[in-house]
Design an enzyme around this catalytic site. Structure first.
Site, PDB file in Angstrom:
ATOM      1  N   LYS A  24      -2.894   6.383   1.093  1.00 13.24           N
ATOM      2  CA  LYS A  24      -2.861   6.649   2.559  1.00 13.24           C
ATOM      3  C   LYS A  24      -1.926   8.007   2.524  1.00 13.24           C
ATOM      4  O   LYS A  24      -0.730   8.029   3.060  1.00 13.24           O
ATOM      5  CB  LYS A  24      -2.286   5.533   3.494  1.00 13.24           C
ATOM      6  CG  LYS A  24      -3.035   5.760   4.971  1.00 13.24           C
ATOM      7  CD  LYS A  24      -2.667   4.340   5.398  1.00 13.24           C
ATOM      8  CE  LYS A  24      -3.074   4.482   6.849  1.00 13.24           C
ATOM      9  NZ  LYS A  24      -4.391   4.532   7.266  1.00 13.24           N
TER      10      LYS A  24
ATOM     11  N   ARG B  89       0.951  -1.173   0.071  1.00 16.42           N
ATOM     12  CA  ARG B  89       0.107   0.171   0.012  1.00 16.42           C
ATOM     13  C   ARG B  89       0.989   1.248  -0.012  1.00 16.42           C
ATOM     14  O   ARG B  89       0.614   2.336  -0.551  1.00 16.42           O
ATOM     15  CB  ARG B  89      -1.115   0.082   1.157  1.00 16.42           C
ATOM     16  CG  ARG B  89      -2.007   0.906   1.196  1.00 16.42           C
ATOM     17  CD  ARG B  89      -3.189   0.671   2.048  1.00 16.42           C
ATOM     18  NE  ARG B  89      -2.560   0.701   3.473  1.00 16.42           N
ATOM     19  CZ  ARG B  89      -3.472   0.392   4.596  1.00 16.42           C
ATOM     20  NH1 ARG B  89      -4.676  -0.032   4.404  1.00 16.42           N
ATOM     21  NH2 ARG B  89      -2.764   0.718   5.785  1.00 16.42           N
TER      22      ARG B  89
ATOM     23  N   GLU C 120     -16.635   5.690   3.418  1.00 19.17           N
ATOM     24  CA  GLU C 120     -16.082   5.260   4.581  1.00 19.17           C
ATOM     25  C   GLU C 120     -16.104   6.602   5.687  1.00 19.17           C
ATOM     26  O   GLU C 120     -16.653   7.477   5.428  1.00 19.17           O
ATOM     27  CB  GLU C 120     -14.655   4.741   4.413  1.00 19.17           C
ATOM     28  CG  GLU C 120     -13.764   5.827   3.894  1.00 19.17           C
ATOM     29  CD  GLU C 120     -12.333   5.373   3.793  1.00 19.17           C
ATOM     30  OE1 GLU C 120     -11.985   4.687   4.680  1.00 19.17           O
ATOM     31  OE2 GLU C 120     -11.591   5.680   2.785  1.00 19.17           O
TER      32      GLU C 120
END
Ligand SMILES: *Cc1c(COP(=O)(O)O)cnc(C)c1O
Length: 341
Positions: A184, A82, A220
């Site tokens: 992220k 990620r 989310e």
């Protein structure tokens, strides 16, 4: 090595500097070999890319002491992957293969005395991150970067028992379609701060963000993915290109299917159907799953049948199974538990 004299059970989720952290620099097109340092302070140009144009990304994972006394990290290869995706999207250099996991291992080993003991409820939170430290004034990717990884012990998330959350449907958006919601990046958080401070002022624990294009679908919260359970025990999680792919959520979907024999679905979830679900939870490394008891959509209350005093039964089973795997009480799928020796 003796553990630090810390009241593990009463730690909160906050930063406490530990003994050593990992640092590696990228300069002239190459990474140095990396090293450990005791210095928790970073120094950089006033014109650093991270300070001017927010060129930075991060990861978060935990080390645990298992029932048998081993120190383990949960699926660090997933965080490595990620971070790579985040770096590529932000025009940042990717760490050499294997370097991420190596840095995590080194940080945990160097701070062995800070890894909370089994049964304390506390864990060691590891924060790897990368930022542009080279100067940029015209908008462009910087030429120099620093990758660091530090760790800090964090307390049990559900101190004094589980308290289901009350969340609101947010009027702010978290991520643009085809933007950076799936990586992220710190920038996704900077713009969510006003929304969360406002939510807290209004008495809500979290924001439920909708898809910004149509505002009809659930995405989310600021830092956790949704997981819903239908009245006939199907585990449902929203599918969207602008959701951050939570490793906890992806692990829970495997646990639901392979360990609990439940049907799982990853699909678009309409805000309109949320009222029909039996349970709702927020998934992330920090809490594993936080149950949601109530969702408020502009004054209209949706009360989950699981109520405001405990986790729903399926959420609880998912929570117990995944934490059992992490703590070594339940056999893990191949490759999920990375033992630090
Ligand atoms: C980090 C993060 C999560 C949770 O991901 P995990 O890998 O489970 O910790 C969910 N949503 C957002 C926006 C995040 O930044």
């Amino acid at each position: 090595m003796e553990k630090k004299n810390v009241d593990w059970g009463n730690l909160s989720f906050s930063y406490m500097p530990t003994d050593e952290r990992y640092v590696s620099r990228f300069k002239d097109g190459a990474w140095d070999e990396g090293c450990m340092t005791k210095d928790p302070v970073v120094q950089m140009s006033e014109c650093a890319g991270v300070l001017q144009y927010c060129q930075a990304c991060f990861e978060g994972l935990k080390a645990y002491t298992t029932e048998k006394g081993q120190t383990v990290v949960f699926r660090p290869d997933m965080n490595a992957e990620r971070l790579k995706n985040s770096c590529e999207r932000l025009e940042m250099p990717v760490l050499p293969e294997g370097r991420f996991v190596e840095s995590v291992e080194k940080v945990v080993k160097a701070n062995w005395a800070w890894v909370p003991p089994y049964g304390s409820g506390a864990t060691l939170y590891i924060r790897p991150f990368m930022y542009a430290c080279g100067p940029v004034i015209g908008v462009a990717p910087a030429k120099e970067y620093e990758y660091r990884a530090f760790c800090t012990p964090v307390g049990p998330y559900f101190k004094g028992g589980v308290k289901p959350l009350t969340i609101r449907v947010s009027d702010f958006d978290r991520a643009a379609p085809r933007g950076t919601g799936h990586i992220k990046a710190g920038l996704n958080y900077a713009m969510s701060l006003h929304a969360i401070v406002d939510a807290h002022h209004q008495g809500f624990d979290e924001n439920m963000y909708l898809d910004p294009a149509t505002r009809t679908k659930v995405e989310e919260t600021g830092g956790a993915n949704f997981l819903f359970v239908t009245k006939d025990n199907v585990v449902v999680t929203p599918k969207s290109d602008s959701i951050l792919p939570s490793i906890t959520r992806r692990s829970l979907m495997v646990v639901a299917e392979k360990y609990l024999g439940l049907k799982v679905e990853q699909r678009e979830v309409l805000l309109d159907e949320v009222k029909d679900f039996a349970e709702c939870g927020l998934c992330g490394t920090a809490a594993v799953i936080s149950p949601v008891g109530k969702i408020v959509d502009h004054g209209k209350e949706i009360c989950l049948p699981s109520g405001m005093s405990d986790m729903g039964p399926v959420t609880k089973k998912l929570y117990d199974t995944l934490t059992g795997i992490q703590m070594g009480r339940i056999e893990a799928p191949e490759g999920w538990i990375h033992v630090i020796e």
